[in-house]
Design an enzyme around this catalytic site. Structure first.
Site, PDB file in Angstrom:
ATOM      1  N   ASP A 191       0.928  -1.085   0.015  1.00  0.00           N
ATOM      2  CA  ASP A 191       0.073   0.025   0.127  1.00  0.00           C
ATOM      3  C   ASP A 191       1.047   1.180   0.135  1.00  0.00           C
ATOM      4  OD1 ASP A 191      -2.459   1.591   0.522  1.00  0.00           O
ATOM      5  OD2 ASP A 191      -1.578   1.799   2.556  1.00  0.00           O
ATOM      6  N   ASP A 242      -0.239   5.201   0.867  1.00  0.00           N
ATOM      7  CA  ASP A 242      -0.282   6.372   2.001  1.00  0.00           C
ATOM      8  C   ASP A 242      -0.438   5.798   3.280  1.00  0.00           C
ATOM      9  OD1 ASP A 242      -0.592   8.588   2.932  1.00  0.00           O
ATOM     10  OD2 ASP A 242      -2.333   9.504   1.939  1.00  0.00           O
TER      11      ASP A 242
END
Ligand SMILES: [Mg+2]
Length: 254
Positions: free
Chosen positions: A10, A12
């Site tokens: 992932d 952010d």
């Protein structure tokens, strides 16, 4: 801990927080490279092309290449090609989504499309929504890139793709097929792009309801990192359980 050949990572909250880099994540990516392990940066954001996402990551200091970025736009395009044989599509979305759909040999049209695809579109309008609703009522398949309700920005939380998709779902009474996290479809196509199997791959993220749930649904192992939206308290209370949990990625042994 099991050794994994592939990682889905992932962005952010895992690699950076807003405009702030997470140093442990830079070390983690460097170690993956040193060990020759495969990985993809996996994002629900459909607005940017992989090249644009890679450029943003490079600014943070990650040596990201375009082919290491996998977006919900790419997964949506792969799904259209696979399940509908590159159909004609009415698209509500931005550059990243449109480019991916064209590259999957789909025809973008505003007349009798076989599918309606909705992603984040900062020029969303009643007119676009009206067309989408009419096409869906005429039988076009309704597909949403990702269900994120809100986008964190410096201004605060702004409407995300999920809120636009839900407006159309509300107006038509038709439930969309959702591609992005926490659905397993994006994981399925990301694994295809990465070239590792579900048993060899670990998904890494900071969000229980998107990253970890996607891993659970896709039956791949999960690593929660507490560098983003999830605190230890939230993690302890949640019914969604990651296979592994670390405070920072420095704790993770490859
Ligand atoms: Mg995140």
């Amino acid at each position: 801990m099991k050794k994994y050949k592939g990682y889905l990572i992932d962005l952010d909250g895992t690699l950076y927080r807003g405009n702030e880099i997470i140093p442990e994540a830079v070390e983690f990516i460097a170690s993956l490279d040193q060990m020759g392990l495969r990985y993809l940066f996996l994002t629900n954001n459909s607005s940017q092309t992989p090249a644009q996402v890679a450029k943003r990551l490079q600014k943070f200091g990650f040596p990201a290449r375009e082919d290491q970025v996998y977006t919900s736009a790419l997964a949506t395009a792969a799904y259209l090609k696979d399940t509908l044989g590159s159909p004609s599509v009415f698209v509500i979305g931005e550059e990243g989504l449109k480019k991916a759909i064209i590259e999957a040999n789909c025809l973008m049209t505003e007349q009798n499309p076989e599918a309606v695809v909705v992603g984040i579109d900062r020029e969303f309008s009643y007119e676009k929504m009206k067309k989408a609703c009419l096409f869906i009522r005429q039988g076009a398949q309704f597909i949403g890139t990702n269900p994120d309700k809100a986008l964190p920005t410096e201004e605060g939380l702004l409407p995300g793709a999920g809120s636009l998709i839900q407006a159309i779902a509300m107006a038509t009474g038709v439930n969309p097929k959702i591609i992005g996290k926490p659905e397993s479809i994006i994981i399925h196509y990301a694994l295809k792009a990465l070239g590792t199997t579900s048993g060899e791959t670990l998904i890494v993220g900071d969000n229980l309801e998107t990253d970890i749930l996607a891993g659970v649904k896709a039956k791949i192992d999960t690593l929660l990192v507490l560098s983003g939206v999830t605190t230890m308290d939230i993690a302890n209370q949640s019914e969604i359980k990651p296979k592994y949990q670390v405070v920072t990625l420095r704790e993770w042994k490859l």
